[in-house]
Design an enzyme around this catalytic site. Structure first.
Site, PDB file in Angstrom:
ATOM      1  CG  PHE A  25     -12.944   2.476 -26.548  1.00  0.00           C
ATOM      2  CD1 PHE A  25     -12.511   3.754 -26.850  1.00  0.00           C
ATOM      3  CD2 PHE A  25     -14.233   2.304 -26.080  1.00  0.00           C
ATOM      4  CE1 PHE A  25     -13.338   4.846 -26.680  1.00  0.00           C
ATOM      5  CE2 PHE A  25     -15.068   3.394 -25.911  1.00  0.00           C
ATOM      6  CZ  PHE A  25     -14.631   4.666 -26.212  1.00  0.00           C
ATOM      7  CB  CYS A  31     -22.609  -6.352 -17.877  1.00  0.00           C
ATOM      8  SG  CYS A  31     -23.569  -4.949 -17.251  1.00  0.00           S
ATOM      9  CB  CYS A  46     -29.243  -3.134 -18.348  1.00  0.00           C
ATOM     10  SG  CYS A  46     -28.835  -1.994 -19.682  1.00  0.00           S
ATOM     11  CB  CYS A  49     -26.941  -4.046 -23.630  1.00  0.00           C
ATOM     12  SG  CYS A  49     -25.144  -3.968 -23.709  1.00  0.00           S
ATOM     13  CG  ASP A  50     -25.372  -0.191 -28.153  1.00  0.00           C
ATOM     14  OD1 ASP A  50     -24.708  -0.377 -27.116  1.00  0.00           O
ATOM     15  OD2 ASP A  50     -25.332   0.884 -28.779  1.00  0.00           O
ATOM     16  CB  THR A  51     -21.925  -3.281 -25.902  1.00  0.00           C
ATOM     17  OG1 THR A  51     -22.169  -1.891 -26.105  1.00  0.00           O
ATOM     18  CG2 THR A  51     -20.436  -3.540 -25.931  1.00  0.00           C
ATOM     19  CD  GLU A 114     -17.555   5.378 -22.320  1.00  0.00           C
ATOM     20  OE1 GLU A 114     -18.140   4.432 -22.865  1.00  0.00           O
ATOM     21  OE2 GLU A 114     -17.290   6.454 -22.887  1.00  0.00           O
ATOM     22  CG  HIS A 202     -18.719   5.055 -31.870  1.00  0.00           C
ATOM     23  ND1 HIS A 202     -19.430   5.872 -31.022  1.00  0.00           N
ATOM     24  CD2 HIS A 202     -19.128   3.801 -31.611  1.00  0.00           C
ATOM     25  CE1 HIS A 202     -20.221   5.133 -30.276  1.00  0.00           C
ATOM     26  NE2 HIS A 202     -20.064   3.879 -30.617  1.00  0.00           N
TER      27      HIS A 202
HETATM   28  S1  SF4 Z   1     -25.764  -1.109 -21.485  1.00  0.00           S
HETATM   29 FE1  SF4 Z   1     -24.865  -3.198 -21.570  1.00  0.00          FE
HETATM   30  S2  SF4 Z   1     -22.908  -3.002 -20.552  1.00  0.00           S
HETATM   31 FE2  SF4 Z   1     -24.148  -1.198 -19.964  1.00  0.00          FE
HETATM   32  S3  SF4 Z   1     -25.187  -1.794 -18.059  1.00  0.00           S
HETATM   33 FE3  SF4 Z   1     -26.541  -2.316 -19.745  1.00  0.00          FE
HETATM   34  S4  SF4 Z   1     -26.086  -4.480 -20.160  1.00  0.00           S
HETATM   35 FE4  SF4 Z   1     -24.379  -3.677 -18.983  1.00  0.00          FE
END
Ligand code: SF4
Length: 208
Positions: A25, A31, A46, A49-51, A114, A202
């Protein structure tokens, strides 16, 4: 060009049609739909987001030229067959380009992305996964899999079925109420069998 990388690690692909496949990865920093700062979340395009994609401080994070990044991917992969790198983020299309794809492919990698689909994916990819977000203009409307985080207000899944993808996947939102999102996703797929359920395996397995 140098690439800002949040982290890079060897794991199993946890989501989507390639679930369970060994993969390096490559998480790019940044973003275009959210700054990644909690204080900006409520006003972001957005919001679920969980990242963590902010900065370059994760495992193997840093700034790299294409060759150095491809070499690191090769080191992480080792000698095993069928090498795969998954470019993710953040939004990888902000940085991933033909030069880096070429450097990875020259080392035998299949290259997957992705993306949120708001930026056209670069040429030369082996696998394109688009995860559309409500209220955004998706320009990347073709690829291998479309992965819709569910439930999402403001998106019509039926309209997405006209886009050019091999797999249509519903994935429960990892938000405040994951149980409810899971039930809603199961119900959706039971009622709409062109869609398949994708789980974040995961997380269930304790993998990064
Ligand atoms: S989920 Fe996170 S990485 Fe994906 S578009 Fe939304 S803010 Fe960006």
């Amino acid at each position: 060009m140098s690439y800002a990388v949040k982290e890079m690690f060897l794991t199993l692909q946890g989501e989507g049609a390639q679930t369970g496949r060994r993969a390096v990865f490559l998480r790019f920093a940044g973003c275009n739909l959210w700054s990644g700062r909690e204080q900006d979340r409520a006003a972001a395009q957005c919001r679920f987001c969980d990242t963590d994609f902010v900065g370059t401080d994760g495992a193997n994070g840093g700034r790299y030229e294409a060759e150095a990044l491809a070499r690191l991917a090769e080191e992480l992969w080792g000698d095993a067959a069928r090498p795969l790198v998954v470019a993710t983020g953040g939004e990888p299309s902000l940085q991933l380009d033909v030069a880096l794809i070429g450097a990875l492919r020259a080392r035998g990698f299949e290259v997957a992305i992705e993306t949120n689909g708001t930026i056209a994916a670069p040429a030369g990819l082996d696998w394109i996964c688009v995860s559309p977000k409500a209220g955004t203009q998706v320009v990347q409307r073709s690829g291998n899999e479309l992965k819709l985080v569910w439930p999402q207000q403001g998106i019509d899944p039926d309209a997405l079925l006209g886009w050019d993808f091999d797999h249509f996947l519903i994935q429960p939102m990892a938000g405040d109420d994951p149980e409810s999102a899971l039930r809603s996703s199961i119900r959706f797929v039971m009622d709409n069998p062109r869609w398949r359920l994708s789980l974040q395996t995961h997380k269930l397995l304790g993998l990064p």
